[in-house]
Design a protein around this motif. Structure first.
Motif, PDB file in Angstrom:
ATOM      1  N   PRO A 207      79.522 -92.296  20.852  1.00 32.21           N
ATOM      2  CA  PRO A 207      78.438 -93.240  21.368  1.00 32.21           C
ATOM      3  C   PRO A 207      78.991 -94.538  21.824  1.00 32.21           C
ATOM      4  O   PRO A 207      79.723 -95.182  20.829  1.00 32.21           O
ATOM      5  CB  PRO A 207      77.241 -93.358  20.329  1.00 32.21           C
ATOM      6  CG  PRO A 207      78.171 -92.967  19.150  1.00 32.21           C
ATOM      7  CD  PRO A 207      79.261 -91.951  19.444  1.00 32.21           C
ATOM      8  N   LEU A 208      78.524 -95.298  22.733  1.00 33.58           N
ATOM      9  CA  LEU A 208      79.041 -96.344  23.176  1.00 33.58           C
ATOM     10  C   LEU A 208      77.971 -97.434  23.487  1.00 33.58           C
ATOM     11  O   LEU A 208      76.873 -97.019  24.140  1.00 33.58           O
ATOM     12  CB  LEU A 208      80.125 -96.505  24.359  1.00 33.58           C
ATOM     13  CG  LEU A 208      81.396 -95.698  24.148  1.00 33.58           C
ATOM     14  CD1 LEU A 208      82.146 -95.564  25.345  1.00 33.58           C
ATOM     15  CD2 LEU A 208      82.272 -96.301  23.232  1.00 33.58           C
ATOM     16  N   THR A 209      78.229 -98.724  23.426  1.00 32.68           N
ATOM     17  CA  THR A 209      77.413 -99.709  24.034  1.00 32.68           C
ATOM     18  C   THR A 209      77.869-100.893  24.586  1.00 32.68           C
ATOM     19  O   THR A 209      79.071-100.988  24.733  1.00 32.68           O
ATOM     20  CB  THR A 209      76.498-100.304  22.734  1.00 32.68           C
ATOM     21  OG1 THR A 209      75.980 -99.583  21.708  1.00 32.68           O
ATOM     22  CG2 THR A 209      75.500-101.529  23.193  1.00 32.68           C
ATOM     23  N   GLY A 210      77.170-100.909  25.931  1.00 36.64           N
ATOM     24  CA  GLY A 210      77.796-102.078  26.997  1.00 36.64           C
ATOM     25  C   GLY A 210      76.804-102.742  27.785  1.00 36.64           C
ATOM     26  O   GLY A 210      75.771-102.269  27.476  1.00 36.64           O
ATOM     27  N   ARG A 211      77.248-103.518  28.626  1.00 35.14           N
ATOM     28  CA  ARG A 211      76.368-103.994  29.550  1.00 35.14           C
ATOM     29  C   ARG A 211      76.565-103.672  30.945  1.00 35.14           C
ATOM     30  O   ARG A 211      77.661-103.288  31.335  1.00 35.14           O
ATOM     31  CB  ARG A 211      76.417-105.644  29.587  1.00 35.14           C
ATOM     32  CG  ARG A 211      75.934-106.372  28.252  1.00 35.14           C
ATOM     33  CD  ARG A 211      75.740-107.772  28.417  1.00 35.14           C
ATOM     34  NE  ARG A 211      75.399-108.451  27.146  1.00 35.14           N
ATOM     35  CZ  ARG A 211      74.079-108.577  26.987  1.00 35.14           C
ATOM     36  NH1 ARG A 211      73.329-108.117  27.912  1.00 35.14           N
ATOM     37  NH2 ARG A 211      73.644-109.085  26.113  1.00 35.14           N
ATOM     38  N   ASP A 225      86.471-103.978  24.706  1.00 36.99           N
ATOM     39  CA  ASP A 225      87.757-103.432  24.172  1.00 36.99           C
ATOM     40  C   ASP A 225      89.000-104.132  24.387  1.00 36.99           C
ATOM     41  O   ASP A 225      89.427-104.505  25.265  1.00 36.99           O
ATOM     42  CB  ASP A 225      87.899-101.987  25.076  1.00 36.99           C
ATOM     43  CG  ASP A 225      88.962-100.955  24.734  1.00 36.99           C
ATOM     44  OD1 ASP A 225      89.940-101.518  23.761  1.00 36.99           O
ATOM     45  OD2 ASP A 225      88.805 -99.918  25.051  1.00 36.99           O
ATOM     46  N   ALA A 226      89.440-104.321  23.046  1.00 35.07           N
ATOM     47  CA  ALA A 226      90.581-105.484  22.895  1.00 35.07           C
ATOM     48  C   ALA A 226      91.913-104.862  23.669  1.00 35.07           C
ATOM     49  O   ALA A 226      92.526-105.607  23.911  1.00 35.07           O
ATOM     50  CB  ALA A 226      90.992-105.445  21.379  1.00 35.07           C
ATOM     51  N   TRP A 231      88.819-110.210  31.427  1.00 35.25           N
ATOM     52  CA  TRP A 231      87.859-110.573  32.795  1.00 35.25           C
ATOM     53  C   TRP A 231      87.650-112.010  32.884  1.00 35.25           C
ATOM     54  O   TRP A 231      88.161-112.675  31.895  1.00 35.25           O
ATOM     55  CB  TRP A 231      86.307-109.658  32.550  1.00 35.25           C
ATOM     56  CG  TRP A 231      86.421-108.407  32.836  1.00 35.25           C
ATOM     57  CD1 TRP A 231      87.231-107.491  31.832  1.00 35.25           C
ATOM     58  CD2 TRP A 231      85.740-107.686  33.867  1.00 35.25           C
ATOM     59  NE1 TRP A 231      87.324-106.213  32.836  1.00 35.25           N
ATOM     60  CE2 TRP A 231      86.410-106.192  33.621  1.00 35.25           C
ATOM     61  CE3 TRP A 231      84.864-107.998  34.888  1.00 35.25           C
ATOM     62  CZ2 TRP A 231      85.715-105.373  34.685  1.00 35.25           C
ATOM     63  CZ3 TRP A 231      84.497-107.136  35.756  1.00 35.25           C
ATOM     64  CH2 TRP A 231      84.857-105.838  35.771  1.00 35.25           C
ATOM     65  N   SER A 232      87.190-112.277  33.654  1.00 34.93           N
ATOM     66  CA  SER A 232      86.873-113.826  34.076  1.00 34.93           C
ATOM     67  C   SER A 232      86.198-114.661  32.973  1.00 34.93           C
ATOM     68  O   SER A 232      86.069-115.929  32.832  1.00 34.93           O
ATOM     69  CB  SER A 232      85.961-114.012  35.302  1.00 34.93           C
ATOM     70  OG  SER A 232      84.815-113.293  35.449  1.00 34.93           O
ATOM     71  N   ASP A 233      85.146-113.930  32.268  1.00 32.75           N
ATOM     72  CA  ASP A 233      84.555-114.613  31.098  1.00 32.75           C
ATOM     73  C   ASP A 233      85.595-114.845  29.830  1.00 32.75           C
ATOM     74  O   ASP A 233      85.012-115.485  28.640  1.00 32.75           O
ATOM     75  CB  ASP A 233      83.254-113.971  30.710  1.00 32.75           C
ATOM     76  CG  ASP A 233      83.479-112.704  30.231  1.00 32.75           C
ATOM     77  OD1 ASP A 233      84.597-112.049  30.197  1.00 32.75           O
ATOM     78  OD2 ASP A 233      82.496-111.691  29.678  1.00 32.75           O
ATOM     79  N   GLY A 234      86.918-114.252  29.837  1.00 36.42           N
ATOM     80  CA  GLY A 234      87.651-114.382  28.758  1.00 36.42           C
ATOM     81  C   GLY A 234      87.723-113.375  27.846  1.00 36.42           C
ATOM     82  O   GLY A 234      88.661-113.182  26.989  1.00 36.42           O
ATOM     83  N   TYR A 237      87.265-106.052  28.846  1.00 35.74           N
ATOM     84  CA  TYR A 237      86.156-104.832  28.814  1.00 35.74           C
ATOM     85  C   TYR A 237      86.899-103.749  29.428  1.00 35.74           C
ATOM     86  O   TYR A 237      87.900-103.600  30.432  1.00 35.74           O
ATOM     87  CB  TYR A 237      85.073-105.370  29.904  1.00 35.74           C
ATOM     88  CG  TYR A 237      84.332-106.355  29.378  1.00 35.74           C
ATOM     89  CD1 TYR A 237      83.438-106.281  28.400  1.00 35.74           C
ATOM     90  CD2 TYR A 237      84.302-107.565  29.823  1.00 35.74           C
ATOM     91  CE1 TYR A 237      82.555-107.211  27.975  1.00 35.74           C
ATOM     92  CE2 TYR A 237      83.575-108.832  29.533  1.00 35.74           C
ATOM     93  CZ  TYR A 237      82.827-108.524  28.704  1.00 35.74           C
ATOM     94  OH  TYR A 237      81.882-109.861  28.244  1.00 35.74           O
ATOM     95  N   ALA A 238      86.504-102.504  28.977  1.00 35.76           N
ATOM     96  CA  ALA A 238      86.803-101.129  29.504  1.00 35.76           C
ATOM     97  C   ALA A 238      85.694-101.008  30.297  1.00 35.76           C
ATOM     98  O   ALA A 238      84.403-101.200  30.162  1.00 35.76           O
ATOM     99  CB  ALA A 238      86.852 -99.945  28.514  1.00 35.76           C
TER     100      ALA A 238
END
Length: 256
Positions: A207-211, A225-226, A231-234, A237-238
């Motif tokens: 199970p995963l949660t994302g936007r 994901d470390a 990304w541009s927001d610093g 993300y996978a």
């Protein structure tokens, strides 16, 4: 010259409402009778040969066969696109120095097949209501045929300009140059899933949660994901591509 004859026809021919409706109904009936795929108005299959049949029928009935007379062998192709998720169709002119221009008419199958459910809103194409997929297919194809004819006569075509709109109105009774078809984004929004929504899904049993970052045929979901690129927001993300039906809106976001 064939191109001169076609340009005169495009700028002057106005069959009238009764003739246009009779001709388009005849073309629809003929396609339903001949096609090995399109067997009912809300068809569930379509082939590239069906687009070729529509071209022959429309060119012969509305344009006196002039487009076919101008086009050389192998210069017009047809494509069914499952990747086009916003536009109903697209006509492209390809040109290489020293070669005859060639053209392609593409129709978006994903949009056609995603619409016309029992509880769906009314669909319009070119400003005209569509009762079923065959109506929508014909309106989209008519729009693309005007693009092709303009390309043949003037080498450029813009559906937002007055010449295109005038041709489409006179020949096909079109009231607009845009379509109001049901998209994947609209279907997802009915379940509260829009760009920025937090969603749950499973990947390889985990199970995963994302936007949600983007919605086309599938949703692009970003999961922190470390180990992933920054990304541009610093943040890191996978990226996952998830079928819309596999997404579940995070409960805390419902009604937010």
């Amino acid at each position: 010259m064939p191109t001169e004859a076609l340009s005169r026809l495009l700028l002057t021919r106005e069959p009238g409402e009764a003739a246009v409706r009779a001709w388009t109904d005849e073309i629809a009936t003929d396609l339903l009778g001949r096609s090995s795929h399109v067997r009912e108005p809300n068809f569930t299959e379509i082939g590239q040969d069906d687009l070729a049949s529509l071209f022959t029928a429309y060119d012969g009935r509305f344009l006196d066969g002039l487009c076919g007379g101008i086009l050389g062998p192998g210069t017009l192709s047809f494509r069914l696109s499952g990747r086009m998720t916003r536009a109903g169709g697209k006509t492209t002119r390809f040109e290489r120095r020293g070669h005859t221009p060639r053209f392609e008419i593409a129709v978006a199958t994903s949009i056609l097949f995603d619409g016309f459910g029992e509880d769906d809103r009314e669909v319009t194409a070119c400003g005209l209501p569509c009762r079923h997929r065959l109506d929508a297919l014909q309106r989209i194809f008519e729009h693309e045929l005007v693009h092709l004819a303009e390309f043949l006569c003037w080498e450029i075509s813009h559906c937002g300009r007055a010449r295109f709109r005038g041709i489409a109105r006179r020949l096909f009774l079109h009231r607009a140059h845009t379509h109001q078809l049901i998209t994947h984004s609209e279907r997802a929004a009915r379940d509260g899933i829009v760009v920025g929504s937090r969603v749950n899904f499973a990947f390889r049993g985990q199970p995963l949660t994302g936007r949600v970052n983007r919605i086309t045929k599938r949703a692009t979901v970003l999961v922190e994901d470390a180990r992933a690129p920054r990304w541009s927001d610093g943040r890191r993300y996978a990226r996952f591509y998830v079928p819309l039906e596999e997404l579940r809106l995070v409960e805390a976001d419902r009604g937010a």
